[in-house]
Design a protein around this motif. Sequence first.
Motif, short mmCIF file in Angstrom:
data_model
loop_
_atom_site.label_atom_id
_atom_site.label_comp_id
_atom_site.label_asym_id
_atom_site.label_seq_id
_atom_site.Cartn_x
_atom_site.Cartn_y
_atom_site.Cartn_z
N GLU A 20 0.83 -1.20 0.00
CA GLU A 20 0.00 0.00 0.00
C GLU A 20 0.86 1.25 0.00
OE1 GLU A 20 -2.60 -0.26 3.35
OE2 GLU A 20 -3.52 -2.14 2.70
N PRO A 21 0.32 2.39 -0.41
CA PRO A 21 1.07 3.64 -0.31
C PRO A 21 1.54 3.89 1.12
CG PRO A 21 -0.92 3.95 -1.62
CD PRO A 21 -1.01 2.57 -1.03
N LYS A 22 2.67 4.53 1.25
CA LYS A 22 3.33 4.67 2.55
C LYS A 22 2.39 5.16 3.64
CE LYS A 22 6.92 7.38 4.87
NZ LYS A 22 7.89 8.48 4.74
N GLU A 23 1.76 6.31 3.44
CA GLU A 23 0.97 6.90 4.51
C GLU A 23 -0.25 6.05 4.84
OE1 GLU A 23 2.15 9.17 6.37
OE2 GLU A 23 3.89 9.36 5.05
N GLN A 24 -0.86 5.45 3.83
CA GLN A 24 -1.99 4.55 4.07
C GLN A 24 -1.54 3.35 4.89
OE1 GLN A 24 -4.41 3.58 0.59
NE2 GLN A 24 -4.56 1.45 1.26
N MET A 25 -0.39 2.80 4.53
CA MET A 25 0.14 1.65 5.25
C MET A 25 0.42 1.99 6.71
SD MET A 25 3.22 0.22 6.51
CE MET A 25 4.52 1.07 5.61
N PHE A 26 1.00 3.15 6.97
CA PHE A 26 1.32 3.52 8.35
C PHE A 26 0.05 3.82 9.16
CE2 PHE A 26 5.83 4.12 7.14
CZ PHE A 26 6.41 3.44 8.19
N ARG A 27 -1.01 4.31 8.52
CA ARG A 27 -2.28 4.48 9.25
C ARG A 27 -2.83 3.13 9.68
NH1 ARG A 27 -3.10 8.64 5.37
NH2 ARG A 27 -4.29 7.22 4.00
N LYS A 28 -2.75 2.15 8.77
CA LYS A 28 -3.18 0.80 9.13
C LYS A 28 -2.32 0.25 10.26
CE LYS A 28 -4.56 -2.24 6.06
NZ LYS A 28 -4.61 -3.25 4.97
N PHE A 29 -1.02 0.46 10.18
CA PHE A 29 -0.10 -0.04 11.19
C PHE A 29 -0.41 0.56 12.56
CE2 PHE A 29 4.65 -0.54 12.44
CZ PHE A 29 4.39 -1.78 13.00
N ALA A 30 -0.71 1.85 12.60
CA ALA A 30 -1.04 2.51 13.86
C ALA A 30 -2.26 1.85 14.50
CB ALA A 30 -1.28 4.00 13.63
N GLY A 31 -3.25 1.50 13.68
CA GLY A 31 -4.43 0.82 14.21
C GLY A 31 -4.11 -0.55 14.76
N VAL A 32 -3.25 -1.28 14.07
CA VAL A 32 -2.84 -2.61 14.53
C VAL A 32 -2.10 -2.51 15.86
CG1 VAL A 32 -1.28 -4.55 14.02
CG2 VAL A 32 -2.78 -3.65 12.24
N LEU A 33 -1.21 -1.55 15.98
CA LEU A 33 -0.46 -1.38 17.23
C LEU A 33 -1.40 -1.10 18.40
CD1 LEU A 33 2.51 0.77 15.87
CD2 LEU A 33 2.57 -1.67 16.45
N LYS A 34 -2.42 -0.28 18.17
CA LYS A 34 -3.39 0.01 19.22
C LYS A 34 -4.15 -1.25 19.63
CE LYS A 34 -4.19 4.89 18.06
NZ LYS A 34 -5.18 5.88 17.56
N GLU A 35 -4.48 -2.09 18.66
CA GLU A 35 -5.17 -3.34 18.96
C GLU A 35 -4.32 -4.23 19.87
OE1 GLU A 35 -6.21 -5.24 15.34
OE2 GLU A 35 -7.61 -3.68 14.69
N TRP A 36 -3.05 -4.34 19.54
CA TRP A 36 -2.17 -5.18 20.34
C TRP A 36 -1.97 -4.63 21.74
CZ3 TRP A 36 -0.35 -9.96 19.87
CH2 TRP A 36 -0.55 -10.60 18.66
#
Length: 343
Positions: free
Chosen positions: A107-123
């Motif tokens: 995915e595009p960089k910023e989109q990917m990092f937004r998804k990553f931020a959500g995953v980190l919060k879940e964990w």
Amino acid sequence: MSRFTSFFRPALAAGLLAALALPACQTRPAEGESASTGGAEGEAAAARPAPVDTIQLQRLAMRRDSLKADSIAKKNGQLPGAILPGHRIVAFYGNIRSKGMGILGREPKEQMFRKFAGVLKEWQAADPSIPVQPALHNVTITAQGTPGKDGKWRLMNSKATIEEVISWAREHKCILFLDVQPGHSTLQVEVPKLEQYLKQPDIHLGIDPEFSLSTMPGIRPNQRIGTLDAKDINWTINYLARIVSENKLPPKVLTVHRFTRKMVTNYKSIKLDPRVQVVMHMDGHGDPTLKKDSYKDYIVAEPVQYTGFKLFYEYDARPKPHHIMTPSEVIALKPSPLYVQYQ
């Protein structure tokens, strides 16, 4: 990221240097020769010390640092700056130049990092007892479908690509793993190519037995699953330990991918070092039941140090009703993985 504390000292004991620099013993003269060479040249030769054995010197220094590291680890549980077991590493995996290798480049960089931020919060919400350490895991030396000029079936990312992914990681306060798929080359040849990056405290290493085929002549990557032996993993541990000592770094994390028994042989012979934290990482995809069985059979049944678990965005949810395992489901595994990777 926490402040790193150095614990090694660069200077060797004076006695060690002196012992390695003693003059050579005199030898008996050959038949027909004089017992003395005579003259200023002979006196100078007699007074000249033997060359210092730098290889032996390095080995002794490594042994000294290893003993010191063992002592600190036994007293405090781990070395200063160690990431594990005080954190759970959650990583996005792939190659920033490839859409097909994983979420990191899909995915595009910023989109990917937004998804990553959500995953980190879940964990973090799933297990508030242990802080989450975000990571990027970039396949940096990649097995190839063609042999290349030297017939080794692998290709290293350009310097520009490596520096770009380093900047991505630091911009988002992630540690970075550089992953090696050696193809028909070896870790001993490929890993040193990354030393300038591994000297940095926030950069770690992954190695992938699936794409290690040097013992399988004529086999193309993806035709068969490769393998690494304990001796290869021990070489890598020792290599990273030296980098830690020489550069006064906190411990490195080494991930070893695995989803079959033959991918790693002679696991009981793997020799741990406090300067390197070894994660045996369950790398299989599919039905959650199958993934749990693989974790039990190939990671838990052959323990080394820490454990990891991979989740696949594209493959774990197919076919329905399969699903990508949730953080709570992964945390419930025994032992609970301290390295989790999304591909």
